[in-house]
Motif scaffolding. Structure first.
Motif, PDB file in Angstrom:
ATOM      1  N   UNK A   1       1.156  -1.365   0.457  1.00 34.85           N
ATOM      2  CA  UNK A   1       0.190   0.081   0.179  1.00 34.85           C
ATOM      3  C   UNK A   1       0.814   1.310   0.102  1.00 34.85           C
ATOM      4  N   UNK A   2       1.350   1.130  -0.938  1.00 34.90           N
ATOM      5  CA  UNK A   2       2.966   2.711  -1.093  1.00 34.90           C
ATOM      6  C   UNK A   2       3.833   2.018  -1.392  1.00 34.90           C
ATOM      7  N   UNK A   3       4.949   2.913  -1.492  1.00 38.10           N
ATOM      8  CA  UNK A   3       6.007   2.795  -1.785  1.00 38.10           C
ATOM      9  C   UNK A   3       6.721   1.311  -2.145  1.00 38.10           C
ATOM     10  N   UNK A   4       7.493   1.050  -3.350  1.00 34.68           N
ATOM     11  CA  UNK A   4       8.911  -0.222  -3.105  1.00 34.68           C
ATOM     12  C   UNK A   4      10.029   0.661  -2.780  1.00 34.68           C
ATOM     13  N   UNK A   5      10.359   1.519  -2.072  1.00 33.81           N
ATOM     14  CA  UNK A   5      11.252   2.110  -2.793  1.00 33.81           C
ATOM     15  C   UNK A   5      12.720   0.753  -1.324  1.00 33.81           C
ATOM     16  N   UNK A   6      11.808   0.326  -0.508  1.00 31.19           N
ATOM     17  CA  UNK A   6      13.492   0.065   0.484  1.00 31.19           C
ATOM     18  C   UNK A   6      13.213  -1.907  -0.777  1.00 31.19           C
ATOM     19  N   UNK A   7      12.770  -1.811  -1.396  1.00 34.22           N
ATOM     20  CA  UNK A   7      12.498  -3.201  -2.396  1.00 34.22           C
ATOM     21  C   UNK A   7      13.976  -2.946  -4.108  1.00 34.22           C
ATOM     22  N   UNK A   8      14.467  -1.923  -3.262  1.00 36.25           N
ATOM     23  CA  UNK A   8      15.299  -1.426  -4.374  1.00 36.25           C
ATOM     24  C   UNK A   8      16.809  -2.354  -3.499  1.00 36.25           C
ATOM     25  N   UNK A   9      17.017  -3.099  -1.971  1.00 34.84           N
ATOM     26  CA  UNK A   9      17.735  -4.110  -2.231  1.00 34.84           C
ATOM     27  C   UNK A   9      18.180  -5.893  -3.058  1.00 34.84           C
ATOM     28  N   UNK A  10      16.535  -5.184  -3.689  1.00 29.11           N
ATOM     29  CA  UNK A  10      17.154  -6.547  -4.725  1.00 29.11           C
ATOM     30  C   UNK A  10      17.830  -6.488  -5.845  1.00 29.11           C
ATOM     31  N   UNK A  11      17.680  -5.561  -6.521  1.00 30.09           N
ATOM     32  CA  UNK A  11      18.436  -5.170  -7.573  1.00 30.09           C
ATOM     33  C   UNK A  11      20.015  -4.722  -6.710  1.00 30.09           C
ATOM     34  N   UNK A  12      19.970  -4.304  -6.128  1.00 26.57           N
ATOM     35  CA  UNK A  12      21.318  -3.252  -5.036  1.00 26.57           C
ATOM     36  C   UNK A  12      22.274  -5.234  -4.980  1.00 26.57           C
TER      37      UNK A  12
END
Length: 547
Positions: free
Chosen positions: A383-394
Motif C-alpha cells: 500500500x505505497x512505495x516499493x523504495x525499500x525493494x531496491x535492495x533486490x537489484x542492489x
C-alpha cells in the motif's frame, strides 16, 4: 510402376524421368486409377496404369508423401494413420511432428501422464521444443456471489472507463450457477489431494525423457466455471493467483533440477498480467534448488525472464478481515471491481522490510552464470512505495556477474543510481537494454544517460516511466532535438500538460544513442485530462500493481 494416392485435390509434382530425361507430371487424385502425362507426348499418348492393392500413399517417395499430407490438419492426419498400420509410420514426418512442437500441462495427473507419454515416444519426444506449465486457479468467488445475491454482474468498458450493472438472475441461471459451483469445488478438492511431491516427480520424469528443450514457460489462467477460463487480470480475486503461481514455480524448478534437463530459455510469468512470485518465496526456495542440483541444469540456460512481487500476507484470513472492515465508497468499489488494496502490507510493516525478501533473485542468477538475456519484473503488492525493494537489484549488481549478457530488461525495479551504473559497467556486452518503470531511490539519471551513450555494444535502448529519486515523479524523456514527433503521437508515448508535453516513453537506435541523451525539463504544471493520460495510468497500474 506402382503409384498410390490418398489426396482428394489434384496435385501436380514434376518428376524427372532418368532414362528419357523427360519431365513428367503426375496428377494425383483420389481414384483407383492414376494418369501419367508427359508434356512431350500428345494427349493420345497418355499412359494409364492400374494401381496395386497396396494401401493409399504406400510406394511413393517419402518427400512426395510429405508434400501430399502437408495440407492436412492434425485430426485428419490421426485418422489417416489409423487407416493402415503401414501408414501409421509413413505419415510421421516433419509436418506431423510440427503439431507436437509445443506441449502444455496444467499439472493434473491426467495431463502429466499425457506429457510423459509424448516425452517417452521414440518419434514424437524429440519433436517437442516448448513446454508450457499452466498454473490453473479455480475461482468460485463469482459463482458464490451470484448464488448469494441472485444477481449476475455485467461489466462494460469504454476506453479507460468501466461500468457495472447487476440484473436479477433467472431460475435457470441460478440452477446453472449451483451446478457449476459443485463442479468447481470438485476440481479444487481433486487438486488439493494431489501432493506437490508427486507433481514434481511426474513432471521431472517427463523432463528427463525430453532431455533438452528450447523453452519452459510458466503461465497462469483462472477457471470460473466449466468451459469458462479467463485471464489473471480479469478476475477480482488475486491472492489465490499468487499462491498457485508460487506452487507451480516451486514444483517446476525442482523438476528441472532433479531431471537435469537442458533448457535454453526459462520464462516465469513473463507475459502473465497480475501474476508474480513473492521475492521471499524465491529466497526460501534456493536451498532446496541447490540440494536438488539446479546448478547442473542452470549452466545450460541462456535466457531467463522472472516476474517477482513484493511481500504478501501469507494468512489469507487477515486479507478477508481487512475487506470486511471496508466502509462506504471503498466497500462499494471493492464489491464491484475488486482492487481496493485491503489486506496489503504497508511499506513500513516488519514483514515487508524483512531481510529474506531481498537476496533470492541474486542467488538464483548465480545458478545460471551463462545467461545471455535477463528480464526482471517487479509487481507491487504494498500500500505505497516499493523504495525499500531496491535492495533486490542492489544485491544483483554487487553479487552477480553474467559475462555473456547481451540483453537486459528491468521492469518495475527500484534501484540506486550507483547500483545501476555498477551493473552496466560489469556488463559491457549489452546491446539491447530496456528500462521500464524504473525508479532511482538515490542518485540522478544524468550520469546513467552519459554512461549509456558510451556503451560500445548498445544498439537498442527503450526507456519508459523513469522516475527520479527525490519525488518519484516521471523523468521527461522529450529529446532536445532531432526526433520525429509524429512517432510520439502515433505510439502514444506522451500526454499533454498545462505548460507542455510529458514524454514518458522513448526508443532509440545505435546512432541516436551515440549522439548523447539530452532531454528537455519536466513540465511544471499538472497534466491535462486526456484519454492518453488515463490509458497510461491504467496500463501502468495493470503492469506494476498494486492489485
Amino acid at each position: 510402376m506402382q503409384i498410390s494416392c490418398y489426396q482428394a485435390s489434384a496435385l501436380l509434382i514434376p518428376i524427372h524421368h532418368s532414362q528419357s530425361k523427360y519431365y513428367f507430371y503426375i496428377c494425383l487424385i483420389l481414384s483407383p486409377r492414376i494418369v501419367v502425362v508427359s508434356k512431350q507426348f500428345k494427349p493420345r499418348q497418355s499412359i494409364t496404369m492400374e494401381t496395386s492393392s497396396n494401401p493409399p500413399l504406400l510406394g511413393l517417395p517419402s518427400e512426395v508423401v510429405e508434400r501430399i499430407i502437408s495440407g492436412l490438419d492434425l485430426a485428419s492426419l490421426k485418422n489417416l494413420r489409423l487407416s493402415c498400420k503401414d501408414l501409421s509410420s509413413t505419415c510421421i514426418g516433419p509436418h506431423f511432428k510440427s503439431f507436437f512442437k509445443t506441449q502444455s500441462t496444467d499439472l493434473t495427473k491426467g495431463s502429466l501422464e499425457k506429457l510423459n507419454a509424448i516425452a517417452s515416444h521414440t518419434e514424437l519426444g524429440g519433436a517437442v521444443k516448448h513446454v508450457i506449465v499452466q498454473a490453473v486457479i479455480y475461482d468460485p468467488s463469482e459463482l458464490e456471489r451470484i448464488l448469494a445475491t441472485k444477481r449476475k454482474r455485467i461489466t462494460t468498458r469504454n476506453g479507460p472507463f468501466m461500468s457495472s450493472t447487476e440484473p436479477a438472475c433467472t431460475e435457470e441461471e441460478l440452477q446453472e450457477a449451483k451446478s457449476d459451483l459443485e463442479w468447481l469445488h470438485a476440481r479444487i478438492e481433486e487438486s488439493s489431494n494431489q501432493s506437490d511431491g508427486s507433481t514434481t516427480s511426474m513432471l521431472g520424469s517427463a523432463f528427463r525423457a525430453f532431455g533438452k528443450l528450447d523453452l519452459i514457460d510458466l503461465d497462469a489462467s483462472v477457471i470460473q466455471a466449466p468451459g469458462k477460463s479467463v485471464s489473471t487480470q480479469a478476475t477480482r480475486e488475486w491472492y489465490a493467483i499468487w499462491v498457485r503461481a508460487t506452487q507451480v514455480f516451486t514444483s517446476t524448478t525442482l523438476a528441472i533440477a532433479q531431471s537435469g534437463i537442458r533448457v535454453e530459455t526459462l520464462t516465469f510469468y513473463r507475459n502473465t498480467f497480475r501474476c508474480s512470485i513473492p521475492s521471499v518465496e524465491i529466497t526460501d526456495h534456493i536451498a532446496a534448488l541447490k540440494t536438488a542440483g539446479f546448478a547442473n541444469a542452470g549452466v545450460h540456460t541462456k535466457n531467463l525472464a522472472l516476474s517477482i512481487s513484493t511481500r504478501v500476507v501469507r494468512n489469507f484470513s487477515k486479507i478477508l478481515e481487512a475487506r470486511e472492515s471496508l466502509q462506504g465508497v471503498e466497500r462499494v468499489y471493492h464489491e464491484a471491481f475488486g482492487g481496493s488494496g485491503a489486506g496489503l502490507l504497508k511499506p513500513d510493516d516488519p514483514e515487508a522490510l524483512a531481510d529474506d525478501n531481498f537476496p533470492g533473485v541474486a542467488r538464483l542468477l548465480q545458478l545460471m552464470p551463462n545467461l545471455e538475456a535477463f528480464d526482471l519484473h517487479l509487481y507491487s503488492t504494498l500500500q505505497g512505495s516499493v523504495k525499500s525493494y531496491d535492495r533486490i537489484f542492489n544485491t544483483v549488481a554487487s553479487e552477480v556477474h553474467l559475462p555473456a549478457l547481451e540483453q537486459c530488461f528491468l521492469r518495475g525495479v527500484p534501484t540506486t543510481a550507483e547500483s545501476l551504473l555498477l551493473f552496466l559497467e560489469k556488463h559491457p556486452k549489452i546491446n539491447h537494454l530496456e528500462l521500464r518503470e524504473v525508479r532511482l531511490t538515490t542518485g540522478a539519471w544524468e550520469p546513467i544517460f552519459s554512461h549509456l551513450s558510451g556503451m560500445p555494444a548498445l544498439t537498442k535502448l527503450h526507456m519508459s516511466n523513469l522516475r527520479s529519486s527525490e519525488t518519484g515523479s516521471l523523468f521527461n524523456l522529450q529529446p532536445i532535438s532531432g526526433y520525429d514527433w509524429e512517432a510520439f503521437q502515433k505510439k502514444r508515448w506522451s500526454y499533454p500538460c498545462m505548460d507542455g508535453t510529458m514524454v514518458h516513453t522513448l526508443e532509440l537506435g545505435a546512432e541516436e544513442i551515440k549522439k548523447g541523451l539530452k532531454f528537455r525539463p519536466r513540465p511544471q504544471e499538472r497534466q491535462l485530462g486526456s484519454p492518453w493520460f488515463m490509458m497510461w495510468m491504467e496500463s501502468t497500474k495493470g503492469l506494476y500493481g498494486p492489485p
